[in-house]
Design a protein around this motif. Structure first.
Motif, short mmCIF file in Angstrom:
data_model
loop_
_atom_site.label_atom_id
_atom_site.label_comp_id
_atom_site.label_asym_id
_atom_site.label_seq_id
_atom_site.Cartn_x
_atom_site.Cartn_y
_atom_site.Cartn_z
N THR A 73 0.82 -1.22 0.00
CA THR A 73 0.00 0.00 0.00
C THR A 73 0.85 1.26 0.00
O THR A 73 0.31 2.37 -0.15
N LYS A 83 -7.46 13.65 -3.83
CA LYS A 83 -7.01 13.04 -2.58
C LYS A 83 -6.98 14.07 -1.46
O LYS A 83 -6.78 15.26 -1.70
N SER A 84 -7.14 13.57 -0.25
CA SER A 84 -7.05 14.43 0.92
C SER A 84 -5.67 14.27 1.55
O SER A 84 -4.88 13.40 1.16
N ASN A 114 -5.42 10.82 2.90
CA ASN A 114 -5.20 9.85 1.82
C ASN A 114 -3.72 9.76 1.48
O ASN A 114 -3.16 8.66 1.34
N SER A 133 -1.45 7.99 4.09
CA SER A 133 -1.55 6.53 4.11
C SER A 133 -0.68 5.87 3.05
O SER A 133 -0.39 4.67 3.14
N GLU A 134 -0.24 6.64 2.06
CA GLU A 134 0.51 6.07 0.94
C GLU A 134 2.02 6.06 1.18
O GLU A 134 2.76 5.43 0.41
N GLN A 162 -3.00 6.80 10.01
CA GLN A 162 -2.85 6.44 8.60
C GLN A 162 -1.73 5.43 8.37
O GLN A 162 -1.29 5.21 7.25
#
Length: 278
Positions: free
Chosen positions: A15, A64-65, A68, A71-72, A98
């Protein structure tokens, strides 16, 4: 408490983006501690994506926020703009929520704020940004070592809460309502008190002076460190801050020495562990 009890998915590493290990999003580009000076130098040695106005190098995606994006990435620069006792903002909590590893700079102690004392990397253990970049690059290439920083979630199905989390963290978060009340109250005090004092005390005003132009107007907490913690970066290497670095705790890289070609300073004594790193 809910976040730290969620087990990591088996495909967790997948992820995370491969384009850069570190994310930073900040709006205050003139922090009292000078954090942007350190980060600018750090960017020379490790890929840092900055989507905010400060040291921006990536356009903020419209689809995207901020959460978001967090989390990446494997790491997030959860660096406060001032160094005051108990001054820990949403930067840390959002990073944990996240599932990224926080790189921290803020209060002298994070006891009660971190799931474990080995769930974050402390920036002030690395006065030389190149040393921190080196460690981040190591962790980015070593999934086993990286996941040690998320052991409180990795082991959620196998170990009890008391075996995974620091007791002070449990005490701090077990009563969510009390913690939220304390956090909200402190935030209001830090934001409103300086403004109110300035607007209502004539001794703090001068002719033709605006509130925004007072550099130290927000620095009213007597627990705060003096301005410019990271200003020494301007002097170039070798870096010698006027504060004592935190001990580096590279438990995932046994027998590693910061600046290994030089004599090891006493504050970088390695931690001996039995962790196997691949």
């Amino acid at each position: 408490m809910d976040v730290v009890n969620r087990p990591l998915p088996k495909d967790f590493i997948k992820t995370k983006t491969k384009s850069a290990p570190v994310l930073w999003i900040a709006r205050n580009c003139r922090a009292t501690n000078g954090r942007e000076k350190y980060i600018k130098k750090l960017m020379e040695y490790v890929d840092v994506h900055s989507y905010g106005p400060c040291l921006n190098n990536k356009p903020f995606p419209s689809d995207k926020s901020r959460l978001n994006l967090m989390s990446e990435y494997k790491f997030y620069l959860a660096i406060e703009n001032a160094n005051c006792e108990d001054y820990v903002t949403e930067k840390l909590f959002d990073t944990l929520s996240q599932s990224a590893v926080p790189i921290l700079d803020g209060p002298p102690s994070y006891e009660g704020f971190l799931p474990t004392q080995r769930s974050a990397i402390f920036m002030d253990a690395y006065p030389d940004p190149k040393d921190l970049a080196d460690y981040i690059n190591f962790l980015d290439k070593n999934d086993t070592a990286y996941l040690e920083y998320l052991s409180f979630r990795r082991d959620a199905l196998d170990k009890s809460i008391k075996d995974r989390l620091d007791q002070k963290f449990i005490d701090n978060w077990s009563d969510t309502m009390a913690f939220n009340e304390k956090s909200s109250y402190c935030s209001v005090c830090r934001g409103v008190l300086p403004w109110w004092a300035y607007k209502n005390d004539p001794t703090k005003r001068q002719s033709n002076e605006t509130f925004q132009e007072k550099k130290d107007v927000f620095v009213v907490d007597n627990t705060c460190a003096k301005r410019g913690k990271w200003d020494y970066i301007d002097n170039g290497p070798p870096y010698h801050p006027d504060w004592t670095p935190r001990s580096s705790d590279e438990f995932t890289r046994p027998n590693f020495y910061v600046n290994s070609t030089e004599q090891q300073p006493s504050h970088h004594a390695p931690t001996q562990v039995a962790t196997t790193v691949v």
